[in-house]
Write a protein that holds these residues in place. Structure first.
Motif, mmCIF file in Angstrom:
data_model
loop_
_atom_site.group_PDB
_atom_site.id
_atom_site.type_symbol
_atom_site.label_atom_id
_atom_site.label_comp_id
_atom_site.label_asym_id
_atom_site.label_seq_id
_atom_site.Cartn_x
_atom_site.Cartn_y
_atom_site.Cartn_z
ATOM 1 N N SER A 28 0.795 -1.407 0.107
ATOM 2 C CA SER A 28 -0.069 -0.015 -0.029
ATOM 3 C C SER A 28 0.738 1.272 -0.145
ATOM 4 O O SER A 28 1.706 1.364 0.719
ATOM 5 C CB SER A 28 -0.837 -0.031 1.307
ATOM 6 O OG SER A 28 -1.549 1.456 1.431
ATOM 7 N N TYR A 31 -0.116 3.038 3.459
ATOM 8 C CA TYR A 31 0.405 2.138 4.777
ATOM 9 C C TYR A 31 2.011 2.232 4.743
ATOM 10 O O TYR A 31 2.691 2.839 5.798
ATOM 11 C CB TYR A 31 -0.114 0.796 4.727
ATOM 12 C CG TYR A 31 0.311 -0.237 5.725
ATOM 13 C CD1 TYR A 31 -0.221 0.184 7.026
ATOM 14 C CD2 TYR A 31 1.385 -1.106 5.637
ATOM 15 C CE1 TYR A 31 0.356 -0.696 8.096
ATOM 16 C CE2 TYR A 31 1.793 -1.831 6.699
ATOM 17 C CZ TYR A 31 1.282 -1.707 7.928
ATOM 18 O OH TYR A 31 1.597 -2.445 8.958
ATOM 19 N N ASP A 50 1.212 0.845 -4.861
ATOM 20 C CA ASP A 50 0.224 -0.185 -4.613
ATOM 21 C C ASP A 50 0.120 -1.358 -5.429
ATOM 22 O O ASP A 50 0.640 -1.301 -6.516
ATOM 23 C CB ASP A 50 -1.287 0.713 -4.943
ATOM 24 C CG ASP A 50 -1.849 1.700 -4.042
ATOM 25 O OD1 ASP A 50 -1.280 1.517 -2.905
ATOM 26 O OD2 ASP A 50 -2.559 2.260 -4.311
ATOM 27 N N PHE A 54 -4.897 -3.168 -2.974
ATOM 28 C CA PHE A 54 -5.099 -1.838 -2.000
ATOM 29 C C PHE A 54 -6.040 -1.008 -3.193
ATOM 30 O O PHE A 54 -5.706 0.309 -2.464
ATOM 31 C CB PHE A 54 -3.715 -1.752 -1.583
ATOM 32 C CG PHE A 54 -3.209 -2.282 -0.575
ATOM 33 C CD1 PHE A 54 -3.894 -2.329 0.736
ATOM 34 C CD2 PHE A 54 -2.036 -3.195 -0.645
ATOM 35 C CE1 PHE A 54 -3.171 -3.215 1.843
ATOM 36 C CE2 PHE A 54 -1.660 -4.033 0.203
ATOM 37 C CZ PHE A 54 -2.315 -3.917 1.669
ATOM 38 N N VAL A 191 -6.491 3.389 4.607
ATOM 39 C CA VAL A 191 -5.963 2.397 3.839
ATOM 40 C C VAL A 191 -7.066 1.267 3.207
ATOM 41 O O VAL A 191 -8.014 0.886 3.973
ATOM 42 C CB VAL A 191 -4.800 1.347 4.531
ATOM 43 C CG1 VAL A 191 -4.248 0.204 3.626
ATOM 44 C CG2 VAL A 191 -3.951 2.255 5.080
ATOM 45 N N THR A 193 -8.808 -1.723 1.439
ATOM 46 C CA THR A 193 -8.464 -3.192 1.332
ATOM 47 C C THR A 193 -9.415 -3.841 0.255
ATOM 48 O O THR A 193 -10.629 -3.625 0.587
ATOM 49 C CB THR A 193 -8.507 -3.655 2.536
ATOM 50 O OG1 THR A 193 -9.409 -3.681 3.271
ATOM 51 C CG2 THR A 193 -7.143 -3.345 3.412
#
Length: 280
Positions: A28, A31, A50, A54, A191, A193
């Motif tokens: 990510s 992240y 990414d 993500f 973030v 997902t």
């Protein structure tokens, strides 16, 4: 933040740091920049990219849209776009499988490979082995913290199923951090997902592969970094067979870290990483 569009997936990336040596971090782009120290950004230029797990799906997906091979080709498209040559690829946790798969297929562009905090495989058998290791070796207070935290997981997922991966990571803190009381919520703020993709990659693709076998075909210097208290992928002895390989592989165990030594032991991590990268 910028994007590379690949088959409809908007793969975001960000660039931090300076220096001639380039490090591409798969995962990510939101992240991972939070985990590395500002000191490292003075030494190297990091590209945080990414993968499809993500980002939002551009359409209804089929399994062939998110295989490990697709991820590898995404990395290669990004490499071309970013004009990276002779770069270092870094994969942490499950992303170690992506980094090693890319290095195996496109070695001509790779200088070195960094694999952090992964088990050799993500099979169900190995996961159970790690959980058993926790039950057998963790101290009483750590176990008590885990039992307290994990009791909230079912309700977290019921209320917010699309962030199931994040909730699991947060509630597994006693397995993840040397300081088992650490709250990692800020790391995961914002973030996204994509659970369809993450479930397949972690549950199937990474369970079918073994990193030690993959490394046998990687003819580049490799750094394997592990946390002594990383119960998510424990025990570190799973990597003992590396010691017998006639390969340019260095294994480092961070004694006061769990799953994120770059965050938990930044000075030690930085020293080890800088020394290894600069060692010709």
């Amino acid at each position: 933040m910028n994007n590379i569009n690949r088959e409809g997936f908007d793969l975001a990336y960000c660039v931090k740091g300076q220096g001639k040596r380039k490090i591409l971090v798969i995962g990510s782009s939101v992240y991972y920049p939070r985990l590395f120290s500002e000191n490292l950004y003075k030494h190297f230029q990091f590209y945080f990219l990414d993968h499809r797990g993500f980002v939002k799906s551009p359409r209804e997906l089929k399994q062939e849209d998110y295989t490990l091979d697709k991820i590898v080709e995404d990395i290669e498209v990004a490499r071309q776009f970013l004009k990276l040559e002779n770069f270092i690829i870094l994969g942490h946790s499950g992303h170690a499988f992506m980094a090693s798969a890319y290095a195996k297929k496109y070695p001509q562009y790779i200088d070195k490979v960094i694999l952090l905090n992964s088990a050799p495989t993500n099979s169900q058998e190995r996961q159970q082995q790690s959980f058993s290791y926790f039950n057998e070796t963790a101290d009483t207070e750590r176990k008590r913290q885990f039992e307290h935290d994990i009791a909230f997981l079912e309700n977290d997922i019921r209320n917010d199923p699309e962030r199931r991966f994040v909730h699991m990571c947060l509630r597994m803190g006693a397995h993840s951090f040397y300081d088992y009381t650490f709250d990692a919520a800020d790391m995961w703020e914002g973030v996204y997902t994509n659970m369809q993709i993450i479930d397949y990659l972690w549950g199937v693709a990474f369970a079918e592969r073994n990193l030690i076998h993959l490394l046998a075909d990687v003819e580049k210097p490799v750094l394997v970094g592990l946390g002594r208290y990383d119960y998510l992928v424990a025990p570190v002895s799973l990597w003992d067979s590396l010691d017998g390989l006639d390969k340019n592989i260095k294994k480092v165990i961070f004694e006061k870290s769990g799953h994120n030594p770059m965050y938990e032991e930044p000075e030690t991590f930085d020293r080890e990483l800088i020394s290894w990268i600069n060692n010709k």
